[in-house]
Write an enzyme that holds these catalytic residues in place. Structure first.
Site, mmCIF file in Angstrom:
data_model
loop_
_atom_site.group_PDB
_atom_site.id
_atom_site.type_symbol
_atom_site.label_atom_id
_atom_site.label_comp_id
_atom_site.label_asym_id
_atom_site.label_seq_id
_atom_site.Cartn_x
_atom_site.Cartn_y
_atom_site.Cartn_z
ATOM 1 N N ARG A 74 0.856 -1.188 0.000
ATOM 2 C CA ARG A 74 0.000 0.000 0.000
ATOM 3 C C ARG A 74 0.892 1.239 0.000
ATOM 4 O O ARG A 74 2.104 1.156 0.110
ATOM 5 C CB ARG A 74 -1.032 -0.027 1.139
ATOM 6 C CG ARG A 74 -0.613 -0.584 2.455
ATOM 7 C CD ARG A 74 0.418 0.217 3.143
ATOM 8 N NE ARG A 74 0.022 1.608 3.312
ATOM 9 C CZ ARG A 74 0.861 2.581 3.622
ATOM 10 N NH1 ARG A 74 2.165 2.339 3.782
ATOM 11 N NH2 ARG A 74 0.443 3.831 3.771
ATOM 12 N N GLY A 75 0.226 2.410 -0.116
ATOM 13 C CA GLY A 75 0.985 3.657 -0.265
ATOM 14 C C GLY A 75 1.134 3.903 -1.765
ATOM 15 O O GLY A 75 1.594 3.007 -2.491
ATOM 16 N N ALA A 76 0.751 5.114 -2.211
ATOM 17 C CA ALA A 76 0.652 5.358 -3.652
ATOM 18 C C ALA A 76 1.930 5.018 -4.434
ATOM 19 O O ALA A 76 1.877 4.262 -5.413
ATOM 20 C CB ALA A 76 0.216 6.790 -3.899
ATOM 21 N N ARG B 162 -6.752 -0.436 -7.186
ATOM 22 C CA ARG B 162 -7.160 0.691 -6.325
ATOM 23 C C ARG B 162 -7.294 1.931 -7.207
ATOM 24 O O ARG B 162 -6.371 2.264 -7.942
ATOM 25 C CB ARG B 162 -6.141 0.901 -5.195
ATOM 26 C CG ARG B 162 -6.107 -0.295 -4.239
ATOM 27 C CD ARG B 162 -5.359 0.005 -2.972
ATOM 28 N NE ARG B 162 -6.110 0.873 -2.086
ATOM 29 C CZ ARG B 162 -5.586 1.419 -0.975
ATOM 30 N NH1 ARG B 162 -4.314 1.189 -0.661
ATOM 31 N NH2 ARG B 162 -6.323 2.182 -0.194
ATOM 32 N N GLN C 34 -2.363 2.473 9.713
ATOM 33 C CA GLN C 34 -1.043 2.613 9.085
ATOM 34 C C GLN C 34 -0.079 3.438 9.944
ATOM 35 O O GLN C 34 1.129 3.210 9.916
ATOM 36 C CB GLN C 34 -1.172 3.284 7.703
ATOM 37 C CG GLN C 34 -1.882 2.454 6.656
ATOM 38 C CD GLN C 34 -3.349 2.796 6.593
ATOM 39 O OE1 GLN C 34 -3.969 3.156 7.574
ATOM 40 N NE2 GLN C 34 -3.934 2.661 5.416
ATOM 41 N N ASP D 34 -2.042 10.716 -2.330
ATOM 42 C CA ASP D 34 -2.332 9.655 -3.296
ATOM 43 C C ASP D 34 -2.512 10.209 -4.694
ATOM 44 O O ASP D 34 -2.248 9.533 -5.682
ATOM 45 C CB ASP D 34 -3.585 8.880 -2.878
ATOM 46 C CG ASP D 34 -3.177 7.750 -1.987
ATOM 47 O OD1 ASP D 34 -2.837 8.030 -0.826
ATOM 48 O OD2 ASP D 34 -3.128 6.608 -2.471
ATOM 49 N N ASN E 52 -5.659 12.422 -0.068
ATOM 50 C CA ASN E 52 -4.782 11.597 0.787
ATOM 51 C C ASN E 52 -5.645 10.869 1.812
ATOM 52 O O ASN E 52 -6.870 11.023 1.848
ATOM 53 C CB ASN E 52 -3.723 12.484 1.463
ATOM 54 C CG ASN E 52 -2.647 11.656 2.137
ATOM 55 O OD1 ASN E 52 -2.129 10.697 1.541
ATOM 56 N ND2 ASN E 52 -2.312 11.954 3.371
ATOM 57 N N LYS E 53 -4.990 10.077 2.631
ATOM 58 C CA LYS E 53 -5.678 9.223 3.604
ATOM 59 C C LYS E 53 -6.771 9.959 4.361
ATOM 60 O O LYS E 53 -6.567 11.096 4.790
ATOM 61 C CB LYS E 53 -4.617 8.656 4.567
ATOM 62 C CG LYS E 53 -5.138 7.736 5.644
ATOM 63 C CD LYS E 53 -5.997 6.600 5.121
ATOM 64 C CE LYS E 53 -5.330 5.757 4.056
ATOM 65 N NZ LYS E 53 -6.280 4.897 3.323
HETATM 66 O O1 MRU Z 1 -4.648 3.278 1.850
HETATM 67 P P1 MRU Z 1 -3.155 3.482 1.814
HETATM 68 O O2 MRU Z 1 -2.453 2.954 3.021
HETATM 69 O O3 MRU Z 1 -2.557 2.993 0.528
HETATM 70 O O4 MRU Z 1 -3.004 5.068 1.842
HETATM 71 C C1 MRU Z 1 -1.738 5.631 1.876
HETATM 72 C C2 MRU Z 1 -1.738 7.105 1.981
HETATM 73 O O5 MRU Z 1 -2.772 7.733 2.067
HETATM 74 C C3 MRU Z 1 -0.416 7.783 1.892
HETATM 75 O O6 MRU Z 1 -0.415 8.977 2.621
HETATM 76 C C4 MRU Z 1 -0.091 8.114 0.421
HETATM 77 O O7 MRU Z 1 -0.295 7.005 -0.394
HETATM 78 C C5 MRU Z 1 1.287 8.620 0.250
HETATM 79 S S1 MRU Z 1 2.493 7.384 0.585
HETATM 80 C C6 MRU Z 1 4.027 8.047 0.268
#
Ligand code: MRU
Length: 356
Positions: A54-56, A97, A206, A247, A257-258
């Protein structure tokens, strides 16, 4: 060239001997450090959907490496079956996603690379080599983008600062040092005494599971708070600046973002603290405005259960937006690998993409 700082936490990599994408199953952290390797697009797609990866930036890089790996494994096929298989793999991974722009950025590059390679050769072995090379370029570009974001961002961090961050925008979300956490790391490596306040980040935790884990591994001081403590820690003057990842950033400067990021930005503004967004240019979607972005909604059971245990009446309706939207006027600056972008974002993001 070797990066100047050792990469101490790694979420994804390409295993040359196996010819496969490998990843740390972040769903099991911090209790279990499980490594999984695969070249199957279906298996990698499941890992992305379930959030093992996970994480963009990590999602994008992993998808590219998975395509490279799948191409290698199927390069004994005839060119038509090979090509059809790679195109199918790209399509499977693109449906995992919807919000993280890096996924579409990376898959777009892999698709272009495939089509260009096919114009030059009809040997699947050669096409596979070209695809692996492109995937590794995407990986290394992300490593260096992390570092440059870290360098630019660290300049904005005063000595002795406490940085509030949300979710995990760290090594476990990228190829190397993170985005928001690259800023923390570089400031720390350069000798600044920084501390982090990490929000737990319901429902997938997270912040609690990943941000805390990776900072503690490096001995960087971190304090965990519940998501609903952000207003209080700002009111008490415990935070100097907020740094989060993204994201997707749209061409009009909105930050996706999250879930919870928006509330943090509002609270930071109320208390006159800078709110920075750290993201590589592979997160910036110059072809869309915010009304054209799909915000992922996940299974409500993620809200109703923690580690399989119900925390609410089973029949309750729950809403589970994975991301939210922060308005550009709440964002002090966007820190990218090409430099720090200040408002007006519409104009200044465009400049970032203009050829020199
Ligand atoms: O749902 P996730 O855990 O994939 O979401 C991640 C985030 O929102 C991060 O802040 C974003 O992807 C940036 S990661 C460098």
């Amino acid at each position: 060239m070797e990066p100047p700082y050792p990469i101490k936490v790694k979420a994804i990599w390409f295993d040359n001997e196996r010819g496969e994408l490998c990843w740390i199953n972040t769903l099991k952290l911090p209790q279990v450090e499980e490594t999984v390797c695969s070249s199957s697009p279906e298996r990698v797609a499941k890992a992305i959907v379930d959030m093992e990866i996970r994480g963009a930036p990590a999602i994008g890089v992993a998808a590219a490496l998975a395509i490279g790996s799948y191409a290698l494994k199927s390069s004994n096929l005839g060119i038509d079956d090979f090509t059809q298989g790679v195109r199918r793999a790209i399509s499977i991974l693109s449906k995992t996603r919807p919000t993280a722009y890096n996924l579409f950025y990376a898959l777009g590059r892999m698709e272009n690379t495939l089509e260009n390679a096919l114009k030059k050769t009809s040997d699947p072995v050669k096409v596979a080599e070209i695809l692996v090379k492109e995937a590794l370029s995407i990986y290394w570009e992300d490593v260096w983008a992390n570092l440059r974001i870290g360098e630019y961002g660290a300049e904005l961090v005063p000595d002795n600062a406490t940085i509030l961050t949300h979710c995990n925008a760290g090594a476990l979300a990228t190829s190397a040092y993170g985005t928001a956490l690259a800023i923390v790391r570089v400031a720390w490596y350069k000798g600044k005494k920084v501390r982090v306040i990490a929000t737990e980040t319901r429902p997938m935790l997270q912040g609690a599971r990943l941000t805390v884990y990776e900072l503690m591994k490096e001995g960087i001081p971190v304090t965990l708070i519940t998501d609903n403590s952000v207003g209080m820690v700002l009111r008490k003057g415990l935070v100097d600046l907020v740094v989060v990842g993204a994201d997707r950033i749209t061409r009009d400067g909105y930050v996706v973002n999250k879930i919870g990021t928006y509330m943090n930005a509002l609270a930071a503004r109320r208390h006159n603290k800078p709110f920075y967004v750290a993201a590589p240019t592979s997160t910036i979607d110059m072809s869309r405005t915010i009304d054209q972005v799909v915000i992922e909604e996940r299974d409500p059971s993620e809200v109703k259960y923690i580690y399989g245990n119900p925390i609410a009446p089973r029949e309750v309706n729950a809403l589970n937006y994975a991301f939210d939207v922060t308005d550009p006027d709440l964002v002090t600056a966007i820190i990218t690998e090409r430099g720090v972008v200040y408002p007006p974002y519409g104009e200044n993001l465009e400049k970032l993409f203009k050829p020199l």
